[in-house]
Design a protein around this motif. Structure first.
Motif, mmCIF file in Angstrom:
data_model
loop_
_atom_site.group_PDB
_atom_site.id
_atom_site.type_symbol
_atom_site.label_atom_id
_atom_site.label_comp_id
_atom_site.label_asym_id
_atom_site.label_seq_id
_atom_site.Cartn_x
_atom_site.Cartn_y
_atom_site.Cartn_z
ATOM 1 N N VAL A 170 1.920 -17.697 17.511
ATOM 2 C CA VAL A 170 2.347 -16.301 17.354
ATOM 3 C C VAL A 170 2.125 -15.921 15.896
ATOM 4 N N ILE A 171 1.645 -14.708 15.681
ATOM 5 C CA ILE A 171 1.529 -14.158 14.328
ATOM 6 C C ILE A 171 2.346 -12.865 14.306
ATOM 7 N N ILE A 172 3.210 -12.776 13.301
ATOM 8 C CA ILE A 172 4.090 -11.622 13.140
ATOM 9 C C ILE A 172 3.749 -10.945 11.813
ATOM 10 N N VAL A 173 3.403 -9.665 11.878
ATOM 11 C CA VAL A 173 3.165 -8.885 10.664
ATOM 12 C C VAL A 173 4.357 -7.944 10.497
ATOM 13 N N ASP B 197 0.860 -1.181 0.000
ATOM 14 C CA ASP B 197 0.000 0.000 0.000
ATOM 15 C C ASP B 197 0.895 1.229 0.000
ATOM 16 N N ARG B 198 0.807 2.030 -1.052
ATOM 17 C CA ARG B 198 1.569 3.274 -1.168
ATOM 18 C C ARG B 198 3.055 3.079 -0.870
ATOM 19 N N GLY B 199 3.594 1.987 -1.367
ATOM 20 C CA GLY B 199 5.018 1.715 -1.214
ATOM 21 C C GLY B 199 5.379 0.847 -0.027
ATOM 22 N N SER B 200 4.543 0.822 1.000
ATOM 23 C CA SER B 200 4.807 -0.060 2.137
ATOM 24 C C SER B 200 4.457 -1.491 1.758
ATOM 25 N N LYS B 201 5.296 -2.415 2.181
ATOM 26 C CA LYS B 201 5.042 -3.832 1.926
ATOM 27 C C LYS B 201 4.788 -4.527 3.253
ATOM 28 N N TYR B 202 3.855 -5.466 3.229
ATOM 29 C CA TYR B 202 3.490 -6.228 4.421
ATOM 30 C C TYR B 202 3.682 -7.715 4.174
ATOM 31 N N ALA B 203 4.332 -8.373 5.130
ATOM 32 C CA ALA B 203 4.488 -9.826 5.096
ATOM 33 C C ALA B 203 3.883 -10.374 6.382
ATOM 34 N N VAL B 204 3.538 -11.650 6.361
ATOM 35 C CA VAL B 204 2.991 -12.274 7.568
ATOM 36 C C VAL B 204 3.645 -13.634 7.767
ATOM 37 N N THR B 205 3.907 -13.920 9.030
ATOM 38 C CA THR B 205 4.566 -15.156 9.441
ATOM 39 C C THR B 205 3.899 -15.644 10.715
ATOM 40 N N TRP C 207 3.913 -8.204 16.564
ATOM 41 C CA TRP C 207 3.454 -9.572 16.806
ATOM 42 C C TRP C 207 2.501 -9.660 17.995
ATOM 43 N N ALA C 208 1.764 -10.766 17.999
ATOM 44 C CA ALA C 208 0.902 -11.116 19.126
ATOM 45 C C ALA C 208 0.930 -12.632 19.265
ATOM 46 N N ALA C 209 0.798 -13.086 20.499
ATOM 47 C CA ALA C 209 0.822 -14.524 20.769
ATOM 48 C C ALA C 209 -0.218 -14.864 21.823
ATOM 49 N N MET C 210 -0.847 -16.015 21.620
ATOM 50 C CA MET C 210 -1.777 -16.565 22.611
ATOM 51 C C MET C 210 -1.102 -17.799 23.190
ATOM 52 N N LEU C 211 -0.739 -17.724 24.467
ATOM 53 C CA LEU C 211 -0.036 -18.809 25.149
ATOM 54 C C LEU C 211 -0.919 -19.389 26.248
ATOM 55 N N PRO C 212 -0.561 -20.570 26.752
ATOM 56 C CA PRO C 212 -1.328 -21.132 27.881
ATOM 57 C C PRO C 212 -1.353 -20.184 29.089
ATOM 58 N N THR C 213 -0.316 -19.356 29.223
ATOM 59 C CA THR C 213 -0.221 -18.429 30.351
ATOM 60 C C THR C 213 -0.901 -17.097 30.087
ATOM 61 N N GLY C 214 -1.404 -16.896 28.859
ATOM 62 C CA GLY C 214 -2.077 -15.646 28.520
ATOM 63 C C GLY C 214 -1.556 -15.062 27.231
#
Length: 122
Positions: free
Chosen positions: A87-90, A13-21, A52-59
């Motif tokens: 974990v999802i990393i954008v 978008d407008r020169g910015s590139k986004y990847a996801v892992t 990034w964000a992660a959902m773990l057993p501890t929260g």
């Protein structure tokens, strides 16, 4: 060793590139290992943001990496999808033009690509 599911650049978008892992994780050390593995690729290490964000057993854990508020977007989408132990990393490479509120939509779009890919694989 953490297995990363790298989808690469999924939109721009407008020169910015986004990847996801993403990766299956069960602890903060797994999240750190996933981030280290991703950043071992010079292109990702030089990215403007690896949010990034992660959902773990501890929260839930999250980090904006300078893209203020973006990790919460990822986390909310993970909660809605009932995705845990993950974990999802954008990744964003800034393209020179500010996106304003659209940057949240792009983070949401990248996260959606990952969630859709996960769902298709199940």
């Amino acid at each position: 060793m953490i297995h990363l599911d790298r989808l690469g650049v999924v939109l721009s978008d407008r020169g910015s590139k986004y990847a996801v892992t993403g990766a299956k994780v069960t602890s903060r050390s797994d999240v750190d290992a996933a981030l280290a593995e991703l950043k071992s690729d010079k292109a990702y290490a030089k990215a403007t943001h690896n949010t990034w964000a992660a959902m773990l057993p501890t929260g839930a854990l999250k980090a904006d990496d300078g893209e203020s508020g973006a990790a919460m977007v990822i986390l909310r989408m993970m909660e809605r999808a009932d995705l845990s132990d993950h974990v999802i990393i954008v990744t964003r490479w800034y393209g020179g033009k500010k996106l304003g509120g659209d940057r949240f939509r792009r983070v949401q779009d990248a996260t959606r690509v990952y969630l859709d890919q996960l769902e298709a694989g199940n």
